[in-house]
Each structure stands twice: as C-alpha cells, then as structure tokens.
Design a protein around this motif. Structure first.
Motif, PDB file in Angstrom:
ATOM      1  N   ALA A  96      38.680  40.924  44.954  1.00  0.00           N
ATOM      2  CA  ALA A  96      38.182  42.063  44.178  1.00  0.00           C
ATOM      3  C   ALA A  96      38.791  43.354  44.697  1.00  0.00           C
ATOM      4  CB  ALA A  96      36.652  42.141  44.272  1.00  0.00           C
ATOM      5  N   TYR A  97      38.827  44.363  43.819  1.00  0.00           N
ATOM      6  CA  TYR A  97      39.245  45.716  44.191  1.00  0.00           C
ATOM      7  C   TYR A  97      37.990  46.533  44.504  1.00  0.00           C
ATOM      8  CZ  TYR A  97      44.178  45.511  42.768  1.00  0.00           C
ATOM      9  OH  TYR A  97      45.516  45.228  42.685  1.00  0.00           O
ATOM     10  N   ALA A  98      38.022  47.284  45.592  1.00  0.00           N
ATOM     11  CA  ALA A  98      36.910  48.169  45.944  1.00  0.00           C
ATOM     12  C   ALA A  98      37.251  49.596  45.547  1.00  0.00           C
ATOM     13  CB  ALA A  98      36.647  48.107  47.447  1.00  0.00           C
ATOM     14  N   THR A  99      36.346  50.253  44.824  1.00  0.00           N
ATOM     15  CA  THR A  99      36.442  51.695  44.594  1.00  0.00           C
ATOM     16  C   THR A  99      35.088  52.291  44.978  1.00  0.00           C
ATOM     17  OG1 THR A  99      35.535  52.070  42.368  1.00  0.00           O
ATOM     18  CG2 THR A  99      37.752  51.092  42.488  1.00  0.00           C
ATOM     19  N   PRO A 100      34.992  53.613  45.087  1.00  0.00           N
ATOM     20  CA  PRO A 100      33.688  54.208  45.398  1.00  0.00           C
ATOM     21  C   PRO A 100      32.622  53.891  44.349  1.00  0.00           C
ATOM     22  CG  PRO A 100      35.444  55.790  45.781  1.00  0.00           C
ATOM     23  CD  PRO A 100      36.075  54.621  45.108  1.00  0.00           C
ATOM     24  N   LEU A 101      33.041  53.497  43.147  1.00  0.00           N
ATOM     25  CA  LEU A 101      32.081  53.207  42.069  1.00  0.00           C
ATOM     26  C   LEU A 101      31.666  51.740  42.045  1.00  0.00           C
ATOM     27  CD1 LEU A 101      33.631  55.344  39.176  1.00  0.00           C
ATOM     28  CD2 LEU A 101      31.846  55.977  40.805  1.00  0.00           C
ATOM     29  N   GLY A 102      32.169  50.944  42.984  1.00  0.00           N
ATOM     30  CA  GLY A 102      31.786  49.528  43.025  1.00  0.00           C
ATOM     31  C   GLY A 102      33.007  48.630  43.091  1.00  0.00           C
ATOM     32  N   ASN A 103      32.762  47.342  43.079  1.00  0.00           N
ATOM     33  CA  ASN A 103      33.838  46.355  43.196  1.00  0.00           C
ATOM     34  C   ASN A 103      34.149  45.741  41.831  1.00  0.00           C
ATOM     35  OD1 ASN A 103      33.604  46.799  45.968  1.00  0.00           O
ATOM     36  ND2 ASN A 103      32.103  45.149  46.200  1.00  0.00           N
ATOM     37  N   ILE A 104      35.427  45.473  41.589  1.00  0.00           N
ATOM     38  CA  ILE A 104      35.844  44.815  40.348  1.00  0.00           C
ATOM     39  C   ILE A 104      36.521  43.510  40.735  1.00  0.00           C
ATOM     40  CG2 ILE A 104      37.103  45.013  38.190  1.00  0.00           C
ATOM     41  CD1 ILE A 104      37.234  48.029  38.636  1.00  0.00           C
ATOM     42  N   GLU A 105      35.916  42.419  40.295  1.00  0.00           N
ATOM     43  CA  GLU A 105      36.407  41.098  40.670  1.00  0.00           C
ATOM     44  C   GLU A 105      37.694  40.757  39.911  1.00  0.00           C
ATOM     45  OE1 GLU A 105      34.717  36.517  41.019  1.00  0.00           O
ATOM     46  OE2 GLU A 105      33.314  38.160  40.545  1.00  0.00           O
ATOM     47  N   VAL A 106      38.620  40.145  40.609  1.00  0.00           N
ATOM     48  CA  VAL A 106      39.860  39.660  40.007  1.00  0.00           C
ATOM     49  C   VAL A 106      39.577  38.293  39.382  1.00  0.00           C
ATOM     50  CG1 VAL A 106      42.223  38.904  40.490  1.00  0.00           C
ATOM     51  CG2 VAL A 106      41.277  40.919  41.655  1.00  0.00           C
ATOM     52  N   ASP A 107      40.062  38.090  38.160  1.00  0.00           N
ATOM     53  CA  ASP A 107      39.853  36.806  37.483  1.00  0.00           C
ATOM     54  C   ASP A 107      40.952  35.828  37.909  1.00  0.00           C
ATOM     55  OD1 ASP A 107      39.427  34.671  35.722  1.00  0.00           O
ATOM     56  OD2 ASP A 107      38.472  36.019  34.272  1.00  0.00           O
ATOM     57  N   LYS A 108      40.665  35.096  38.965  1.00  0.00           N
ATOM     58  CA  LYS A 108      41.660  34.180  39.535  1.00  0.00           C
ATOM     59  C   LYS A 108      41.974  33.026  38.571  1.00  0.00           C
ATOM     60  CE  LYS A 108      42.034  36.128  43.696  1.00  0.00           C
ATOM     61  NZ  LYS A 108      43.281  36.696  44.218  1.00  0.00           N
ATOM     62  N   HIS A 109      40.991  32.619  37.764  1.00  0.00           N
ATOM     63  CA  HIS A 109      41.225  31.519  36.817  1.00  0.00           C
ATOM     64  C   HIS A 109      42.235  31.934  35.747  1.00  0.00           C
ATOM     65  CE1 HIS A 109      38.206  29.026  38.633  1.00  0.00           C
ATOM     66  NE2 HIS A 109      37.264  29.945  38.455  1.00  0.00           N
ATOM     67  N   VAL A 110      42.066  33.155  35.219  1.00  0.00           N
ATOM     68  CA  VAL A 110      43.015  33.628  34.203  1.00  0.00           C
ATOM     69  C   VAL A 110      44.389  33.858  34.833  1.00  0.00           C
ATOM     70  CG1 VAL A 110      43.520  35.425  32.505  1.00  0.00           C
ATOM     71  CG2 VAL A 110      41.184  34.623  32.784  1.00  0.00           C
ATOM     72  N   MET A 111      44.414  34.306  36.087  1.00  0.00           N
ATOM     73  CA  MET A 111      45.693  34.484  36.774  1.00  0.00           C
ATOM     74  C   MET A 111      46.427  33.145  36.895  1.00  0.00           C
ATOM     75  SD  MET A 111      47.677  36.806  38.014  1.00  0.00           S
ATOM     76  CE  MET A 111      46.708  38.245  38.467  1.00  0.00           C
ATOM     77  N   GLU A 112      45.676  32.087  37.205  1.00  0.00           N
ATOM     78  CA  GLU A 112      46.285  30.746  37.281  1.00  0.00           C
ATOM     79  C   GLU A 112      46.814  30.311  35.915  1.00  0.00           C
ATOM     80  OE1 GLU A 112      43.336  28.104  38.908  1.00  0.00           O
ATOM     81  OE2 GLU A 112      43.228  29.245  40.785  1.00  0.00           O
ATOM     82  N   GLU A 113      46.035  30.613  34.883  1.00  0.00           N
ATOM     83  CA  GLU A 113      46.442  30.274  33.516  1.00  0.00           C
ATOM     84  C   GLU A 113      47.725  31.017  33.139  1.00  0.00           C
ATOM     85  OE1 GLU A 113      44.500  30.546  29.077  1.00  0.00           O
ATOM     86  OE2 GLU A 113      43.163  30.810  30.791  1.00  0.00           O
ATOM     87  N   LEU A 114      47.773  32.304  33.491  1.00  0.00           N
ATOM     88  CA  LEU A 114      48.965  33.102  33.212  1.00  0.00           C
ATOM     89  C   LEU A 114      50.174  32.520  33.931  1.00  0.00           C
ATOM     90  CD1 LEU A 114      50.449  35.628  32.120  1.00  0.00           C
ATOM     91  CD2 LEU A 114      49.650  36.856  34.156  1.00  0.00           C
ATOM     92  N   GLN A 115      49.971  32.136  35.194  1.00  0.00           N
ATOM     93  CA  GLN A 115      51.093  31.584  35.963  1.00  0.00           C
ATOM     94  C   GLN A 115      51.624  30.292  35.349  1.00  0.00           C
ATOM     95  OE1 GLN A 115      52.799  32.869  39.276  1.00  0.00           O
ATOM     96  NE2 GLN A 115      53.958  31.824  37.700  1.00  0.00           N
ATOM     97  N   LYS A 116      50.725  29.490  34.769  1.00  0.00           N
ATOM     98  CA  LYS A 116      51.161  28.252  34.103  1.00  0.00           C
ATOM     99  C   LYS A 116      52.013  28.554  32.865  1.00  0.00           C
ATOM    100  CE  LYS A 116      47.317  25.396  35.650  1.00  0.00           C
ATOM    101  NZ  LYS A 116      45.944  24.973  35.330  1.00  0.00           N
ATOM    102  N   ASN A 117      51.754  29.707  32.243  1.00  0.00           N
ATOM    103  CA  ASN A 117      52.499  30.104  31.040  1.00  0.00           C
ATOM    104  C   ASN A 117      53.791  30.858  31.362  1.00  0.00           C
ATOM    105  OD1 ASN A 117      50.761  29.096  29.026  1.00  0.00           O
ATOM    106  ND2 ASN A 117      49.370  30.827  29.294  1.00  0.00           N
ATOM    107  N   LEU A 118      54.036  31.076  32.654  1.00  0.00           N
ATOM    108  CA  LEU A 118      55.149  31.941  33.065  1.00  0.00           C
ATOM    109  C   LEU A 118      55.985  31.250  34.123  1.00  0.00           C
ATOM    110  CD1 LEU A 118      56.351  34.887  32.871  1.00  0.00           C
ATOM    111  CD2 LEU A 118      54.761  35.509  34.700  1.00  0.00           C
ATOM    112  N   ASP A 119      57.306  31.210  33.931  1.00  0.00           N
ATOM    113  CA  ASP A 119      58.158  30.531  34.910  1.00  0.00           C
ATOM    114  C   ASP A 119      58.681  31.468  36.001  1.00  0.00           C
ATOM    115  OD1 ASP A 119      60.010  32.006  33.527  1.00  0.00           O
ATOM    116  OD2 ASP A 119      61.202  30.315  32.810  1.00  0.00           O
ATOM    117  N   ILE A 120      58.071  32.650  36.111  1.00  0.00           N
ATOM    118  CA  ILE A 120      58.401  33.583  37.193  1.00  0.00           C
ATOM    119  C   ILE A 120      57.166  33.665  38.093  1.00  0.00           C
ATOM    120  CG2 ILE A 120      59.032  35.977  37.766  1.00  0.00           C
ATOM    121  CD1 ILE A 120      60.022  36.158  34.790  1.00  0.00           C
TER     122      ILE A 120
END
Length: 280
Positions: A96-120
């Motif tokens: 997650a990213y921390a800012t003074p307004l709170g934390n924003i979680e990174v969507d690791k599942h969608v990142m994995e999905e994106l990586q499967k769709n991308l050969d870079i």
C-alpha cells in the motif's frame, strides 16, 4: 490484525502538506475552485500534472474534479520514472501507499492479471522516491469518497512500442472492471513563458487529437515536450480500446503563473478522457 507493508511517503511535508487536516482542506479548496465545462459521456480517465501542490495543484484539481461522484473500485496511475532503474516498467513492491490522508492498498491480483497480458516485465521495487505518482494520491483520496485500490505503474522506457503494448494490456485487463485511469505528466520544462506556451499548446493539441503516435512525434521533433508523454500515450491507447473517443483539455497554466518568474517555467495541463458514444 493484519498490518500492510507500506510505501512511506518521501514527499509529504515538502511537495504537499504533512498535516492531514491541512492537506485535506487545501486539496478541497483546489477542487472547489475548479471550473469545469459540461462533460458528456462516461469518464474513462484523466491527465494531470505532478509538481508540488502549490505549483500545479490548481491545474490538477480540474482533472480530479471530474471524478467527483464516481465510485471506481480501481484507479490506475501511469507515471514517468524520473530516476534510473534497469527496468522498462516499474511498480511498488509494497502492499500500500501511505499518505497523510490514509493508506491506499495496491491491487496485487490485478497487477498479476496485467502482467499475464503483457510480455514486458513490470519490476516491483521497494522505497521508490518517485513523486509523479504519489503527488496525485491526495487528490484521489478527496475527490473519490469510496474505498478504492491502486494499480501503480511507472514508465522508465519511453519507447512507443513499450507504451503501445502496455496500453493494449491495460485495456484487456480493465475490460470488465470499474476503473479509471490517471496519466501523470508535466509539460515543457525551464523555457521562458512565451516559449513554454508554444511548446505546451502544441503538446496539448496532440493529447486532444487522441493520436498517441503524434505525442511521440512531437517529442522527437522538438515541437512539444511532456516528461510523462509515454504515460499519456499508454493511457490514450488503453482508453481507445475501452471505448473512449474524446480528450478534452480542461485547464493550463505554468509555474510562472504562481511564482511570477516568467523567465524559466514548467507547464501544467489537465484533461479528461471520455466515451461520448456511451451517451444514450
């Protein structure tokens, strides 16, 4: 209780306010002051600048003000990577990213999905110092009232081929998701105000033409400059495949408009990407 592995902010307290209430009030002030034209169609994404809030915040607010009332589950941020790293595409290795307004979680599942769709490969790195992605987060936290997850991608490789592949993979990944795309870029750097206006308006016209190739052409021929031109191009390629058909410039200014030093300025533009064909 599970605690998230947080990417700490290297810029809170310098690039924007560190005290939560002060930051929220300042961002809300920028958003309230943004005057928008009538917008038609579905909003697919926005283009926003990424300097310190006191310099580019009023311009950035025009982009993020278009997102008020929306409830995306996912926000994709495409940003340049200003440091050196031996990877074409980069993301955070933190949860997650921390800012003074709170934390924003990174969507690791969608990142994995994106990586499967991308050969870079998208390389995860810890403790990056990149400001161009983080600076947009407080605006998202104030403009969007719902909880959302983040898909953060920093682009070091400025090649058109890399960017086009990323855009296509993003479109495949986002096809049936409730998501918006944010492209982070400033415009020309360190020209006098008059020269900056010429370069910047040329580049903004390229954005508005919705022809990503023309953005690279402007950079390569010296007709216009944007440090996040690859991020914008990727966002436009993805947006086109997701049904978008219009880019509308919402606001433009330079650092000189804030500092009153017009001898060496940085340009800032805000835009919204919409799908007008979705209007019944």
């Amino acid at each position: 209780m599970n605690t998230l592995d947080l990417r700490p902010s290297p810029i809170a307290g310098t690039w924007y306010e560190e005290i939560p209430d002060t930051l929220a009030a300042r961002v809300d002030e920028y958003l309230a002051a943004a005057k928008l034209p009538e917008l038609k169609g579905k909003i697919i994404g926005v283009i926003a600048p990424h300097a310190g809030h006191k310099y580019s915040g009023p311009v950035a607010a025009h982009a993020f003000a278009t997102l008020r009332g929306l409830s995306p589950n996912l926000v994709v941020i495409l940003a340049p990577f200003h440091s050196f790293a031996p990877y074409p595409l980069i993301t955070t290795s933190h949860q997650a990213y921390a800012t003074p307004l709170g934390n924003i979680e990174v969507d690791k599942h969608v990142m994995e999905e994106l990586q499967k769709n991308l050969d870079i490969p998208i390389a995860p790195i810890p403790n990056d110092k990149e400001h161009s992605l983080e600076i947009e987060l407080p605006f998202l936290q104030r403009a969007l009232k719902n909880e959302f997850k983040l898909l953060p991608i920093m682009i070091r490789a400025q090649e058109e081929s890399v960017t086009k592949k990323l855009g296509a993979a993003l479109a495949r990944t986002l096809k049936k998701k409730n998501a918006v795309i944010v492209a982070s870029t400033d415009l020309s750097h360190f020209y006098d105000q008059q020269t900056a206006h010429i370069f910047d308006h040329e580049m903004l016209q390229r954005f508005e033409s919705f022809n990503p190739h023309s953005i690279f052409e402007a950079e390569q021929t010296g007709k216009g400059y944007a440090c996040g031109h690859a991020a914008v191009a990727a966002a436009l390629w993805a947006s086109q495949k997701l049904g978008a058909d219009k880019v509308q410039i919402l606001n433009y200014a330079t650092s000189g408009d804030v500092t009153k030093d017009y001898s060496s300025v940085v340009g800032y533009g805000a835009a919204v990407i919409t799908s007008e064909s979705k209007v019944p």
